[in-house]
Design an enzyme around this catalytic site. Structure first.
Site, short mmCIF file in Angstrom:
data_model
loop_
_atom_site.label_atom_id
_atom_site.label_comp_id
_atom_site.label_asym_id
_atom_site.label_seq_id
_atom_site.Cartn_x
_atom_site.Cartn_y
_atom_site.Cartn_z
N LYS A 93 -9.20 6.79 -9.06
CA LYS A 93 -8.00 6.06 -8.65
C LYS A 93 -7.52 5.05 -9.69
CE LYS A 93 -7.93 6.58 -3.65
NZ LYS A 93 -9.21 7.23 -3.27
N GLU A 115 -1.00 -0.18 0.86
CA GLU A 115 -1.91 -0.17 2.00
C GLU A 115 -3.23 0.40 1.52
OE1 GLU A 115 0.58 2.02 1.68
OE2 GLU A 115 -0.67 3.79 1.32
N SER A 382 -14.89 13.23 -8.23
CA SER A 382 -13.86 12.19 -8.23
C SER A 382 -14.39 10.76 -8.12
CB SER A 382 -12.86 12.45 -7.09
OG SER A 382 -13.54 12.59 -5.85
C1 LIG Z 1 -9.34 8.39 -2.46
C2 LIG Z 1 -10.36 9.34 -2.95
C3 LIG Z 1 -10.17 10.74 -2.86
C4 LIG Z 1 -8.99 11.38 -2.19
O1 LIG Z 1 -7.76 11.16 -2.79
P1 LIG Z 1 -6.98 12.27 -3.61
O2 LIG Z 1 -5.64 11.67 -3.82
O3 LIG Z 1 -6.95 13.52 -2.77
O4 LIG Z 1 -7.72 12.49 -4.87
C5 LIG Z 1 -11.14 11.57 -3.40
N1 LIG Z 1 -12.26 11.06 -3.97
C6 LIG Z 1 -12.46 9.74 -4.06
C7 LIG Z 1 -13.71 9.26 -4.70
C8 LIG Z 1 -11.53 8.83 -3.56
O5 LIG Z 1 -11.77 7.51 -3.65
#
Ligand SMILES: *Cc1c(COP(=O)(O)O)cnc(C)c1O
Length: 404
Positions: A93, A115, A382
């Site tokens: 993010k 938010e 992610s």
């Molecule tokens: C917020 C988040 C997601 C989901 O958000 P996407 O916009 O679908 O990528 C996935 N993995 C992590 C670690 C997150 O913090």
């Protein structure tokens, strides 16, 4: 083949999805943001400032790791991980939050607002705002404030104002409504920084552009490691920002198969999953058109996943389009599969993933054994799992030999 990476059209449409469905007071404001972004995004000064932060602040490029033990155990395709969990703040993010706050500065805004549900977007935005010297207000439901104490504290330490939301169910959807209202009151000195590839134009393409660094790096790194393109890409899909970030650089490489993994939660019964593209139908939410879990009147229905970053009833418009043209296959993994994958990759590779990312790992665990050993799978990992460990051991630890 059309250049999919260059979508959408000037109005923000990805085929029949996307667009901007806004109250009259915001139409001109959003148009201006879109026009300014288009002007600024490819300037050398903006790109250099953003990439300098990616390198020296975030720690990019994030490495790719060959998960040999997991691959061997599964006995099929070789699994590789793009390590977005190693970024500063522990997830992908930060890539788009830095881009959004840099843009806000260029637009002369004083404050960024957003938010947050579990607090991940709030922390990433508060981090970028602290670094770049802008004020930051984060709207958060009172129920979530109670549940996500560490992230609330982080945001406050970073100098953000956490605004409690006490309307409705006091969770994410109500926080979106409250933040939207605050934006309506002053769209001139504030920028609403959306947390995924969702919302009205230009956010789906803007957030994608900022995240696409992930796929561009991965393409080069993977080629340097193996001399080839990956055969398969896998990423979890909440709003879809980490997935589109990985996919964009490969959209025109027809040999590369792509899988977006949605959470099937406890079951496919209403309220027990957030498998938007698998179970939803086209509709409008938060100013854009996409696949949506909705009732007969078009109102979003409650959704659920063990991974709070994935439980959104809508999904990015570009994903909706990529599903219809079948460039990406959208599949599911449930809570139990994600928890199994969480422990498996922790124990065989020493990497504790975010519960969101564990959904992508879960699908790789299903796919790899069906493929020959010379095939490859690249997963976008992610985020890291620190935020989830207490919850996981409390609820599931006993099943994995942990007593707390
Ligand atoms: C917020 C988040 C997601 C989901 O958000 P996407 O916009 O679908 O990528 C996935 N993995 C992590 C670690 C997150 O913090």
């Amino acid at each position: 083949m059309m250049n999919l990476g260059q979508m959408p059209d000037a109005q923000g449409n990805f085929g029949e999805y996307g667009g901007a469905f806004l109250p009259p007071q915001l139409v001109d404001v959003m148009k201006d943001v879109a026009v300014q972004y288009e002007k600024i995004k490819n300037t050398t000064a903006f790109q250099e400032e953003l990439y300098d932060l990616y390198t020296h602040y975030v720690g990019r490029p994030s490495p790719i790791f060959h998960a040999r033990h997991l691959s061997e155990k599964l006995g099929g395709a070789q699994i590789y991980l793009k390590r977005e969990d190693l970024n500063h703040t522990g997830a992908h993010k930060i890539n788009h939050c830095l881009g959004e706050v840099l843009l806000a500065k260029r637009l002369g805004k004083k404050k960024v607002i957003a938010e947050t549900g579990a607090g991940q977007h709030g922390v990433a935005l508060a981090t970028a705002a602290a670094l770049l010297g802008l004020e930051c207000d984060i709207y958060m439901g009172e129920v979530d404030i109670e549940k996500e104490h560490p992230n609330v504290v982080r945001m406050k330490i970073l100098g953000a104002r956490v605004v409690p939301v006490s309307i409705g169910t006091k969770t994410l959807k109500d926080a979106v409504d409250a933040c939207f209202m605050a934006y309506l009151q002053d769209p001139v000195s504030q920028l609403y920084c959306i947390g995924s590839v969702v919302g009205p134009h230009p956010f789906p393409s803007m957030v994608r552009d900022f995240q696409s660094v992930v796929g561009r790096e991965a393409k080069e790194q993977f080629n340097a490691m193996t001399g080839k393109l990956p055969d398969n890409l896998i990423a979890c899909v909440g709003g879809g920002s980490n997935a589109i970030g990985l996919f964009t650089a490969f959209l025109e490489d027809e040999t590369v198969a792509m899988y977006g993994v949605e959470p099937s939660g406890l079951s496919f019964k209403p309220g027990e999953h957030a498998a938007t593209m698998t179970m939803g139908t086209p509709g409008i939410i938060h100013g854009f058109r996409c696949y949506l879990i909705q009732d007969e009147k078009g109102e979003p229905l409650p959704v659920y996943s063990v991974a709070s970053g994935l439980d959104y009833p809508g999904v990015g418009p570009q994903h909706s389009y990529l599903k219809d043209i079948r460039r990406v296959e959208y599949v599911t993994a449930g809570d139990r599969e994600a928890i199994d994958a969480f422990f498996e990759i922790s124990r065989v590779e020493g990497i504790i993933p975010a519960l969101e990312s564990a959904h992508a790992v879960a699908y790789a665990i299903k796919l790899a054994p069906k493929l020959p050993k010379d095939q490859t799978i690249l997963i976008n990992l992610s985020g890291r799992g620190d935020k989830d460990i207490d919850f996981v051991v409390k609820k599931y630890g006993r099943d994995y030999g942990i007593s707390v």
